[in-house]
Design an enzyme around this catalytic site. Structure first.
Site, PDB file in Angstrom:
ATOM      1  N   HIS A 150      -2.291   0.767   7.221  1.00 26.26           N
ATOM      2  CA  HIS A 150      -2.577   0.841   5.790  1.00 26.26           C
ATOM      3  C   HIS A 150      -2.418   2.277   5.302  1.00 26.26           C
ATOM      4  CE1 HIS A 150      -4.246  -0.325   1.975  1.00 26.26           C
ATOM      5  NE2 HIS A 150      -5.308   0.455   2.095  1.00 26.26           N
TER       6      HIS A 150
ATOM      7  N   ASN B  30      -7.930   4.585  -2.489  1.00 27.07           N
ATOM      8  CA  ASN B  30      -7.423   3.335  -1.936  1.00 27.07           C
ATOM      9  C   ASN B  30      -6.752   2.509  -3.037  1.00 27.07           C
ATOM     10  OD1 ASN B  30      -6.882   1.407  -0.022  1.00 27.07           O
ATOM     11  ND2 ASN B  30      -9.008   0.995   0.510  1.00 27.07           N
TER      12      ASN B  30
ATOM     13  N   CYS C  57       0.825  -1.218   0.000  1.00 29.72           N
ATOM     14  CA  CYS C  57       0.000   0.000   0.000  1.00 29.72           C
ATOM     15  C   CYS C  57       0.853   1.259   0.000  1.00 29.72           C
ATOM     16  CB  CYS C  57      -0.942  -0.004   1.197  1.00 29.72           C
ATOM     17  SG  CYS C  57      -0.109   0.082   2.796  1.00 29.72           S
TER      18      CYS C  57
END
Length: 466
Positions: free
Chosen positions: A385, A407, A90
Protein backbone atom coordinates in the site's frame (compact mmCIF):
# COMPACT_ATOMS: atom_id res chain seq x y z
CA UNK A 1 -18.14 -50.36 -16.33
CA UNK A 2 -16.55 -52.98 -14.04
CA UNK A 3 -13.13 -52.33 -15.59
CA UNK A 4 -13.54 -48.58 -14.98
CA UNK A 5 -14.48 -49.19 -11.32
CA UNK A 6 -11.44 -51.43 -10.77
CA UNK A 7 -9.20 -48.84 -12.42
CA UNK A 8 -10.56 -46.09 -10.14
CA UNK A 9 -10.05 -48.23 -7.04
CA UNK A 10 -6.47 -48.99 -8.05
CA UNK A 11 -5.81 -45.30 -8.73
CA UNK A 12 -7.13 -44.28 -5.32
CA UNK A 13 -5.14 -47.02 -3.61
CA UNK A 14 -1.98 -45.98 -5.42
CA UNK A 15 -2.52 -42.30 -4.54
CA UNK A 16 -3.15 -43.07 -0.88
CA UNK A 17 -0.03 -45.20 -0.74
CA UNK A 18 2.05 -42.50 -2.46
CA UNK A 19 0.89 -39.87 0.03
CA UNK A 20 1.63 -42.14 2.99
CA UNK A 21 5.13 -43.01 1.81
CA UNK A 22 6.19 -39.75 0.17
CA UNK A 23 5.87 -37.10 2.83
CA UNK A 24 2.23 -37.51 3.78
CA UNK A 25 0.91 -37.50 7.34
CA UNK A 26 0.99 -41.10 8.54
CA UNK A 27 -0.99 -42.33 11.54
CA UNK A 28 2.22 -42.46 13.59
CA UNK A 29 3.12 -38.89 12.61
CA UNK A 30 -0.39 -37.70 13.42
CA UNK A 31 -0.11 -39.14 16.94
CA UNK A 32 3.17 -37.27 17.47
CA UNK A 33 1.62 -34.06 16.16
CA UNK A 34 -1.30 -34.41 18.54
CA UNK A 35 1.03 -35.11 21.46
CA UNK A 36 3.18 -32.09 20.62
CA UNK A 37 0.17 -29.78 20.31
CA UNK A 38 -1.29 -31.07 23.56
CA UNK A 39 1.91 -30.16 25.37
CA UNK A 40 1.67 -26.46 24.38
CA UNK A 41 0.34 -24.21 27.13
CA UNK A 42 -3.34 -23.36 26.83
CA UNK A 43 -6.42 -23.11 28.99
CA UNK A 44 -10.06 -23.76 28.36
CA UNK A 45 -10.75 -20.06 28.78
CA UNK A 46 -8.17 -19.21 26.10
CA UNK A 47 -9.58 -21.80 23.69
CA UNK A 48 -13.07 -20.44 24.19
CA UNK A 49 -11.92 -16.84 23.77
CA UNK A 50 -9.99 -17.47 20.53
CA UNK A 51 -12.83 -19.54 19.07
CA UNK A 52 -15.41 -16.81 19.69
CA UNK A 53 -13.51 -13.57 19.03
CA UNK A 54 -11.42 -11.64 16.53
CA UNK A 55 -7.78 -12.65 17.01
CA UNK A 56 -6.53 -9.07 16.74
CA UNK A 57 -8.86 -7.92 19.50
CA UNK A 58 -7.51 -10.63 21.81
CA UNK A 59 -3.88 -10.02 20.85
CA UNK A 60 -4.10 -6.25 21.26
CA UNK A 61 -1.35 -5.07 23.59
CA UNK A 62 -3.14 -3.10 26.31
CA UNK A 63 0.12 -1.48 27.42
CA UNK A 64 0.35 0.11 23.94
CA UNK A 65 -3.20 1.50 23.97
CA UNK A 66 -2.43 4.90 25.47
CA UNK A 67 -3.20 8.21 23.83
CA UNK A 68 -1.35 8.67 20.52
CA UNK A 69 1.10 11.57 20.46
CA UNK A 70 0.06 13.69 17.47
CA UNK A 71 2.81 16.32 17.76
CA UNK A 72 5.34 16.47 14.90
CA UNK A 73 8.37 18.72 14.89
CA UNK A 74 8.38 18.81 11.07
CA UNK A 75 5.06 18.79 9.22
CA UNK A 76 3.99 19.79 5.71
CA UNK A 77 0.73 21.74 5.11
CA UNK A 78 -2.43 19.68 5.28
CA UNK A 79 -4.65 19.17 2.25
CA UNK A 80 -7.99 17.49 1.57
CA UNK A 81 -8.18 13.74 2.16
CA UNK A 82 -9.35 11.50 -0.68
CA UNK A 83 -10.80 7.98 -0.69
CA UNK A 84 -9.78 5.26 -3.15
CA UNK A 85 -12.80 3.21 -2.04
CA UNK A 86 -12.76 -0.44 -3.24
CA UNK A 87 -9.94 0.00 -5.72
CA UNK A 88 -6.21 -0.62 -5.83
CA UNK A 89 -5.28 2.92 -6.90
CA UNK A 90 -3.31 3.94 -3.80
CA UNK A 91 -0.24 4.59 -5.99
CA UNK A 92 -2.21 7.14 -8.01
CA UNK A 93 -3.74 8.83 -4.98
CA UNK A 94 -0.33 9.12 -3.31
CA UNK A 95 1.36 10.34 -6.48
CA UNK A 96 -1.30 12.97 -7.18
CA UNK A 97 -1.16 14.01 -3.50
CA UNK A 98 2.49 14.89 -4.08
CA UNK A 99 1.75 16.80 -7.30
CA UNK A 100 -1.09 18.86 -5.82
CA UNK A 101 1.01 19.58 -2.74
CA UNK A 102 3.85 20.82 -4.95
CA UNK A 103 1.38 23.08 -6.80
CA UNK A 104 0.09 24.61 -3.55
CA UNK A 105 3.66 25.04 -2.33
CA UNK A 106 4.66 26.99 -5.46
CA UNK A 107 1.71 29.33 -4.82
CA UNK A 108 2.37 29.73 -1.09
CA UNK A 109 -0.77 27.69 -0.40
CA UNK A 110 -3.00 30.46 -1.77
CA UNK A 111 -4.63 28.24 -4.41
CA UNK A 112 -5.27 24.52 -4.58
CA UNK A 113 -5.88 21.88 -7.23
CA UNK A 114 -7.82 18.62 -7.01
CA UNK A 115 -6.90 16.17 -9.78
CA UNK A 116 -9.28 13.64 -11.31
CA UNK A 117 -8.26 10.10 -10.45
CA UNK A 118 -10.82 8.69 -12.89
CA UNK A 119 -9.17 10.49 -15.81
CA UNK A 120 -5.69 9.13 -15.20
CA UNK A 121 -7.11 5.71 -14.30
CA UNK A 122 -8.85 5.49 -17.68
CA UNK A 123 -5.55 5.85 -19.52
CA UNK A 124 -3.76 3.63 -17.03
CA UNK A 125 -6.14 0.81 -17.88
CA UNK A 126 -5.95 1.45 -21.62
CA UNK A 127 -2.15 1.52 -21.52
CA UNK A 128 -1.97 -1.66 -19.43
CA UNK A 129 -4.26 -3.35 -21.94
CA UNK A 130 -1.86 -2.38 -24.71
CA UNK A 131 1.11 -3.54 -22.63
CA UNK A 132 -0.54 -6.95 -22.22
CA UNK A 133 -1.43 -7.30 -25.91
CA UNK A 134 1.97 -6.12 -27.16
CA UNK A 135 3.74 -8.30 -24.60
CA UNK A 136 1.73 -11.24 -25.88
CA UNK A 137 2.84 -10.41 -29.43
CA UNK A 138 6.49 -10.07 -28.37
CA UNK A 139 6.41 -13.47 -26.68
CA UNK A 140 4.03 -15.25 -29.04
CA UNK A 141 6.54 -17.89 -30.11
CA UNK A 142 7.24 -18.94 -26.52
CA UNK A 143 5.22 -21.79 -24.95
CA UNK A 144 1.85 -20.77 -23.54
CA UNK A 145 2.86 -22.22 -20.16
CA UNK A 146 6.18 -20.34 -20.09
CA UNK A 147 6.78 -17.91 -17.22
CA UNK A 148 6.85 -14.76 -19.32
CA UNK A 149 3.73 -15.62 -21.33
CA UNK A 150 1.86 -16.57 -18.17
CA UNK A 151 2.85 -13.25 -16.63
CA UNK A 152 0.63 -11.50 -19.20
CA UNK A 153 -2.24 -13.98 -19.19
CA UNK A 154 -2.37 -14.44 -15.42
CA UNK A 155 -2.98 -10.75 -14.70
CA UNK A 156 -3.83 -9.08 -18.04
CA UNK A 157 -4.77 -5.85 -16.26
CA UNK A 158 -4.74 -4.53 -12.71
CA UNK A 159 -5.30 -1.27 -10.91
CA UNK A 160 -2.13 -1.33 -8.79
CA UNK A 161 1.11 0.44 -9.61
CA UNK A 162 3.85 2.81 -8.49
CA UNK A 163 4.83 6.46 -8.88
CA UNK A 164 6.36 5.65 -12.28
CA UNK A 165 2.81 5.22 -13.54
CA UNK A 166 1.83 8.70 -12.40
CA UNK A 167 4.85 10.28 -14.08
CA UNK A 168 4.52 8.40 -17.39
CA UNK A 169 0.74 8.74 -17.68
CA UNK A 170 0.50 12.38 -16.61
CA UNK A 171 3.27 13.46 -18.98
CA UNK A 172 1.66 11.58 -21.88
CA UNK A 173 -2.03 12.36 -21.34
CA UNK A 174 -2.04 15.39 -19.09
CA UNK A 175 -4.33 15.92 -16.10
CA UNK A 176 -7.82 17.29 -15.49
CA UNK A 177 -9.60 18.62 -12.40
CA UNK A 178 -11.74 16.27 -10.33
CA UNK A 179 -14.80 18.37 -11.11
CA UNK A 180 -14.37 17.76 -14.84
CA UNK A 181 -14.19 13.95 -14.61
CA UNK A 182 -15.51 12.75 -11.24
CA UNK A 183 -15.38 9.21 -9.89
CA UNK A 184 -17.83 6.60 -11.19
CA UNK A 185 -19.03 3.48 -9.42
CA UNK A 186 -16.61 1.31 -11.41
CA UNK A 187 -13.70 3.65 -10.74
CA UNK A 188 -14.37 3.25 -7.03
CA UNK A 189 -15.22 -0.46 -7.29
CA UNK A 190 -12.89 -1.93 -9.88
CA UNK A 191 -13.21 -5.69 -9.49
CA UNK A 192 -16.11 -6.40 -11.87
CA UNK A 193 -14.80 -4.09 -14.58
CA UNK A 194 -11.34 -5.64 -14.26
CA UNK A 195 -12.72 -9.16 -14.63
CA UNK A 196 -14.60 -8.24 -17.81
CA UNK A 197 -11.65 -6.45 -19.41
CA UNK A 198 -9.26 -9.22 -18.33
CA UNK A 199 -11.45 -11.88 -19.92
CA UNK A 200 -11.56 -9.95 -23.18
CA UNK A 201 -7.80 -9.38 -23.15
CA UNK A 202 -7.11 -13.09 -22.66
CA UNK A 203 -9.34 -13.84 -25.65
CA UNK A 204 -7.55 -11.18 -27.69
CA UNK A 205 -4.16 -12.44 -26.55
CA UNK A 206 -4.82 -15.92 -27.85
CA UNK A 207 -5.90 -14.49 -31.20
CA UNK A 208 -2.73 -12.39 -31.49
CA UNK A 209 -0.55 -15.41 -30.63
CA UNK A 210 -2.23 -17.32 -33.45
CA UNK A 211 -1.69 -14.45 -35.88
CA UNK A 212 2.03 -14.32 -35.09
CA UNK A 213 2.49 -18.08 -35.34
CA UNK A 214 0.51 -18.18 -38.59
CA UNK A 215 2.98 -15.72 -40.10
CA UNK A 216 0.62 -12.74 -40.41
CA UNK A 217 2.30 -9.44 -41.33
CA UNK A 218 3.25 -6.90 -38.67
CA UNK A 219 0.86 -4.37 -40.20
CA UNK A 220 -2.03 -6.83 -40.01
CA UNK A 221 -1.24 -7.65 -36.39
CA UNK A 222 -0.95 -3.95 -35.51
CA UNK A 223 -4.27 -3.23 -37.23
CA UNK A 224 -6.00 -6.01 -35.32
CA UNK A 225 -4.46 -4.92 -32.01
CA UNK A 226 -5.76 -1.38 -32.61
CA UNK A 227 -9.26 -2.78 -33.19
CA UNK A 228 -8.99 -4.75 -29.96
CA UNK A 229 -7.98 -1.64 -28.03
CA UNK A 230 -11.03 0.09 -29.50
CA UNK A 231 -13.17 -2.52 -27.73
CA UNK A 232 -11.26 -1.94 -24.48
CA UNK A 233 -11.70 1.85 -24.90
CA UNK A 234 -15.46 1.28 -25.25
CA UNK A 235 -15.60 -0.85 -22.09
CA UNK A 236 -13.62 1.74 -20.14
CA UNK A 237 -15.84 4.57 -21.40
CA UNK A 238 -18.93 2.71 -20.19
CA UNK A 239 -17.47 2.09 -16.74
CA UNK A 240 -15.11 4.99 -15.99
CA UNK A 241 -16.37 7.66 -18.36
CA UNK A 242 -14.98 9.20 -21.54
CA UNK A 243 -11.94 11.45 -20.97
CA UNK A 244 -12.51 15.09 -21.94
CA UNK A 245 -10.45 16.70 -24.69
CA UNK A 246 -10.94 20.24 -23.37
CA UNK A 247 -12.70 21.93 -20.49
CA UNK A 248 -13.00 25.16 -18.49
CA UNK A 249 -11.71 25.66 -14.97
CA UNK A 250 -11.15 28.30 -12.29
CA UNK A 251 -8.85 27.68 -9.33
CA UNK A 252 -9.99 27.91 -5.72
CA UNK A 253 -8.23 28.52 -2.40
CA UNK A 254 -8.24 26.07 0.51
CA UNK A 255 -11.51 27.54 1.78
CA UNK A 256 -13.15 26.71 -1.56
CA UNK A 257 -13.46 30.31 -2.81
CA UNK A 258 -12.80 30.95 -6.50
CA UNK A 259 -9.65 33.05 -6.84
CA UNK A 260 -8.87 32.97 -10.60
CA UNK A 261 -10.75 33.69 -13.79
CA UNK A 262 -12.32 30.82 -15.74
CA UNK A 263 -10.01 29.54 -18.49
CA UNK A 264 -10.21 26.88 -21.17
CA UNK A 265 -7.68 24.04 -21.06
CA UNK A 266 -6.75 20.81 -22.74
CA UNK A 267 -5.51 18.09 -20.37
CA UNK A 268 -1.92 18.69 -21.49
CA UNK A 269 -2.27 22.46 -20.93
CA UNK A 270 -3.70 21.85 -17.47
CA UNK A 271 -0.75 19.57 -16.72
CA UNK A 272 1.68 22.32 -17.78
CA UNK A 273 -0.20 24.90 -15.74
CA UNK A 274 -0.26 22.86 -12.54
CA UNK A 275 2.81 20.60 -12.72
CA UNK A 276 5.03 22.99 -14.64
CA UNK A 277 7.24 20.55 -16.54
CA UNK A 278 8.43 16.96 -16.83
CA UNK A 279 8.21 14.69 -13.79
CA UNK A 280 10.49 11.99 -15.18
CA UNK A 281 14.11 12.86 -14.49
CA UNK A 282 13.32 14.90 -11.37
CA UNK A 283 13.17 12.05 -8.86
CA UNK A 284 14.70 8.76 -7.86
CA UNK A 285 13.01 5.73 -6.34
CA UNK A 286 14.77 4.05 -3.43
CA UNK A 287 13.88 0.80 -1.70
CA UNK A 288 14.94 -1.22 1.29
CA UNK A 289 15.56 -4.85 0.37
CA UNK A 290 17.94 -6.47 2.89
CA UNK A 291 18.12 -9.61 0.71
CA UNK A 292 20.25 -7.76 -1.83
CA UNK A 293 23.44 -5.66 -1.72
CA UNK A 294 22.88 -2.02 -0.81
CA UNK A 295 23.92 0.87 -3.08
CA UNK A 296 23.02 -1.17 -6.17
CA UNK A 297 20.31 -0.27 -8.66
CA UNK A 298 17.60 -2.73 -9.73
CA UNK A 299 15.08 -2.57 -12.54
CA UNK A 300 11.93 -4.63 -12.94
CA UNK A 301 11.59 -5.97 -16.47
CA UNK A 302 8.21 -5.53 -18.19
CA UNK A 303 6.63 -4.15 -15.03
CA UNK A 304 5.54 -0.69 -16.09
CA UNK A 305 2.32 1.13 -16.84
CA UNK A 306 2.91 1.94 -20.50
CA UNK A 307 4.68 -0.14 -23.12
CA UNK A 308 6.74 2.89 -24.20
CA UNK A 309 7.29 4.10 -20.62
CA UNK A 310 9.73 3.45 -17.82
CA UNK A 311 10.37 0.19 -16.01
CA UNK A 312 10.42 0.48 -12.23
CA UNK A 313 13.99 1.37 -11.21
CA UNK A 314 15.19 1.41 -7.59
CA UNK A 315 18.37 2.19 -5.70
CA UNK A 316 18.60 -0.22 -2.77
CA UNK A 317 19.55 1.57 0.46
CA UNK A 318 19.67 0.88 4.21
CA UNK A 319 16.70 2.25 6.12
CA UNK A 320 18.80 4.89 7.90
CA UNK A 321 19.75 6.46 4.57
CA UNK A 322 16.16 6.32 3.30
CA UNK A 323 15.00 8.05 6.49
CA UNK A 324 17.61 10.79 5.98
CA UNK A 325 16.33 11.46 2.45
CA UNK A 326 12.76 11.67 3.72
CA UNK A 327 13.71 14.07 6.52
CA UNK A 328 15.55 16.39 4.11
CA UNK A 329 12.51 16.56 1.86
CA UNK A 330 10.02 17.12 4.69
CA UNK A 331 12.19 19.88 6.18
CA UNK A 332 11.80 21.72 2.86
CA UNK A 333 8.04 21.28 2.89
CA UNK A 334 7.81 18.49 0.29
CA UNK A 335 5.60 15.48 0.75
CA UNK A 336 6.80 12.11 -0.57
CA UNK A 337 5.34 9.02 -2.22
CA UNK A 338 6.09 6.01 0.00
CA UNK A 339 4.90 2.42 0.34
CA UNK A 340 4.60 -0.11 3.15
CA UNK A 341 3.25 -3.45 4.29
CA UNK A 342 0.22 -2.05 6.09
CA UNK A 343 -1.11 -5.49 6.93
CA UNK A 344 1.40 -5.83 9.76
CA UNK A 345 0.74 -4.49 13.28
CA UNK A 346 -1.73 -1.85 12.08
CA UNK A 347 -4.39 -0.70 14.52
CA UNK A 348 -6.71 0.64 11.81
CA UNK A 349 -9.28 2.03 14.21
CA UNK A 350 -6.68 4.27 15.83
CA UNK A 351 -4.65 4.83 12.66
CA UNK A 352 -1.53 3.69 14.49
CA UNK A 353 1.29 1.47 13.24
CA UNK A 354 3.72 0.07 15.80
CA UNK A 355 5.56 -3.23 16.19
CA UNK A 356 4.08 -3.59 19.68
CA UNK A 357 0.41 -3.14 18.80
CA UNK A 358 -0.39 -6.87 18.90
CA UNK A 359 1.14 -9.66 20.98
CA UNK A 360 0.37 -12.75 18.92
CA UNK A 361 3.13 -14.75 20.61
CA UNK A 362 1.62 -14.64 24.08
CA UNK A 363 -1.83 -15.37 22.70
CA UNK A 364 -0.83 -18.37 20.58
CA UNK A 365 2.08 -19.74 22.60
CA UNK A 366 4.46 -19.67 19.61
CA UNK A 367 6.97 -17.21 18.18
CA UNK A 368 7.11 -15.41 14.83
CA UNK A 369 10.82 -14.92 14.39
CA UNK A 370 11.59 -14.06 10.77
CA UNK A 371 13.57 -10.90 10.06
CA UNK A 372 12.73 -8.47 7.25
CA UNK A 373 14.80 -10.27 4.61
CA UNK A 374 13.27 -13.63 5.49
CA UNK A 375 9.76 -12.19 5.42
CA UNK A 376 10.36 -10.82 1.93
CA UNK A 377 11.90 -13.96 0.46
CA UNK A 378 9.05 -16.13 1.72
CA UNK A 379 6.28 -13.77 0.52
CA UNK A 380 5.33 -13.09 4.16
CA UNK A 381 5.87 -9.36 3.70
CA UNK A 382 6.22 -6.87 0.88
CA UNK A 383 4.96 -3.54 -0.38
CA UNK A 384 1.15 -3.60 -0.32
CA UNK A 385 0.00 0.00 0.00
CA UNK A 386 1.24 3.46 -0.95
CA UNK A 387 0.70 6.48 1.30
CA UNK A 388 1.98 10.05 1.24
CA UNK A 389 4.67 10.82 3.80
CA UNK A 390 3.85 14.22 5.32
CA UNK A 391 5.55 14.65 8.71
CA UNK A 392 8.29 13.43 11.04
CA UNK A 393 8.95 13.98 14.73
CA UNK A 394 12.66 14.26 15.61
CA UNK A 395 14.30 14.00 19.03
CA UNK A 396 16.85 16.48 20.39
CA UNK A 397 19.60 14.74 18.41
CA UNK A 398 17.68 14.87 15.13
CA UNK A 399 16.76 11.20 15.11
CA UNK A 400 13.25 10.18 14.02
CA UNK A 401 10.75 9.03 16.63
CA UNK A 402 7.61 8.73 14.56
CA UNK A 403 6.19 9.55 11.12
CA UNK A 404 2.87 10.63 9.66
CA UNK A 405 1.32 9.64 6.33
CA UNK A 406 -1.67 10.94 4.42
CA UNK A 407 -3.76 7.91 3.55
CA UNK A 408 -6.39 7.44 0.81
CA UNK A 409 -9.10 5.71 2.85
CA UNK A 410 -11.21 8.80 3.51
CA UNK A 411 -11.20 11.53 6.13
CA UNK A 412 -12.89 9.37 8.77
CA UNK A 413 -10.19 6.70 8.80
CA UNK A 414 -7.33 6.74 11.30
CA UNK A 415 -6.38 10.14 12.67
CA UNK A 416 -8.52 12.38 10.46
CA UNK A 417 -7.48 10.49 7.34
CA UNK A 418 -3.84 10.17 8.42
CA UNK A 419 -1.88 7.31 9.95
CA UNK A 420 0.90 7.64 12.51
CA UNK A 421 3.77 5.14 12.59
CA UNK A 422 6.64 4.67 15.00
CA UNK A 423 10.14 4.67 13.57
CA UNK A 424 10.66 1.06 14.68
CA UNK A 425 7.60 0.04 12.64
CA UNK A 426 8.77 2.01 9.60
CA UNK A 427 12.17 0.32 9.87
CA UNK A 428 10.57 -3.11 9.51
CA UNK A 429 7.74 -2.47 7.07
CA UNK A 430 8.65 0.44 4.78
CA UNK A 431 9.84 -0.51 1.30
CA UNK A 432 9.74 2.35 -1.22
CA UNK A 433 10.30 6.08 -1.28
CA UNK A 434 10.23 8.57 -4.16
CA UNK A 435 12.41 11.62 -3.49
CA UNK A 436 13.22 14.71 -5.54
CA UNK A 437 16.81 14.68 -6.78
CA UNK A 438 17.57 18.01 -5.11
CA UNK A 439 17.66 16.19 -1.75
CA UNK A 440 19.92 13.38 -2.99
CA UNK A 441 23.73 13.46 -2.79
CA UNK A 442 25.79 13.20 -5.96
CA UNK A 443 27.14 9.85 -4.78
CA UNK A 444 23.64 8.39 -4.53
CA UNK A 445 22.67 9.91 -7.90
CA UNK A 446 25.71 8.26 -9.49
CA UNK A 447 24.75 4.95 -7.90
CA UNK A 448 21.18 5.31 -9.15
CA UNK A 449 22.49 5.87 -12.69
CA UNK A 450 24.70 2.78 -12.73
CA UNK A 451 23.71 -0.08 -15.01
CA UNK A 452 20.80 -1.75 -13.21
CA UNK A 453 20.46 -5.39 -12.29
CA UNK A 454 17.37 -6.68 -14.09
CA UNK A 455 14.95 -8.62 -11.88
CA UNK A 456 11.76 -10.42 -12.76
CA UNK A 457 8.31 -9.04 -11.83
CA UNK A 458 7.57 -12.32 -10.03
CA UNK A 459 10.05 -11.30 -7.32
CA UNK A 460 8.33 -11.10 -3.89
CA UNK A 461 9.17 -7.42 -3.40
CA UNK A 462 8.16 -6.17 -6.82
CA UNK A 463 4.41 -6.42 -6.53
CA UNK A 464 2.33 -3.34 -7.21
CA UNK A 465 1.13 -0.93 -4.53
CA UNK A 466 -2.64 -1.09 -4.03
Amino acid sequence: MRKLTIACVLAVAFTAGAQDNQGGISQQMLEKIETSAAGMPQSKALVNAVAANNIDELAKNFANQGEIDTYFSIETPKQSIHDQKSSGRCWMFSGLNVLRSNFARRHNDTIRVEYSHAYLFFYDQLEKANLMLQGTIDNARKPIDGQRVQFFFHHPINDGGTFCGVSDLAEKYGLVPMSVMPETYSANNTSRMARLVSSKLREFGLELRDMVNEGKSKSAIEKRKTEMLGVVYHLLSLTIGTPPKQFTHAFRNKEGKTVTAVRQYTPKQFYEETVGGPINGTFIMVMNDPRRPYHKTYEVEYDRHTYDGHNWRYLNLPMDEIASLAIASLKDGRKLYSSYDVGKQFDRKRGYLDTENYDYESLTGTTFGMNKAQRIMTFDSGSTHAMTLTAVDLDSEGKPLKWKVENSWGATSGVGGYAIMTHRWLYEYMFRLVVNKKYVSQQLLDEYNQKPVMVMPEDPLFTVDE
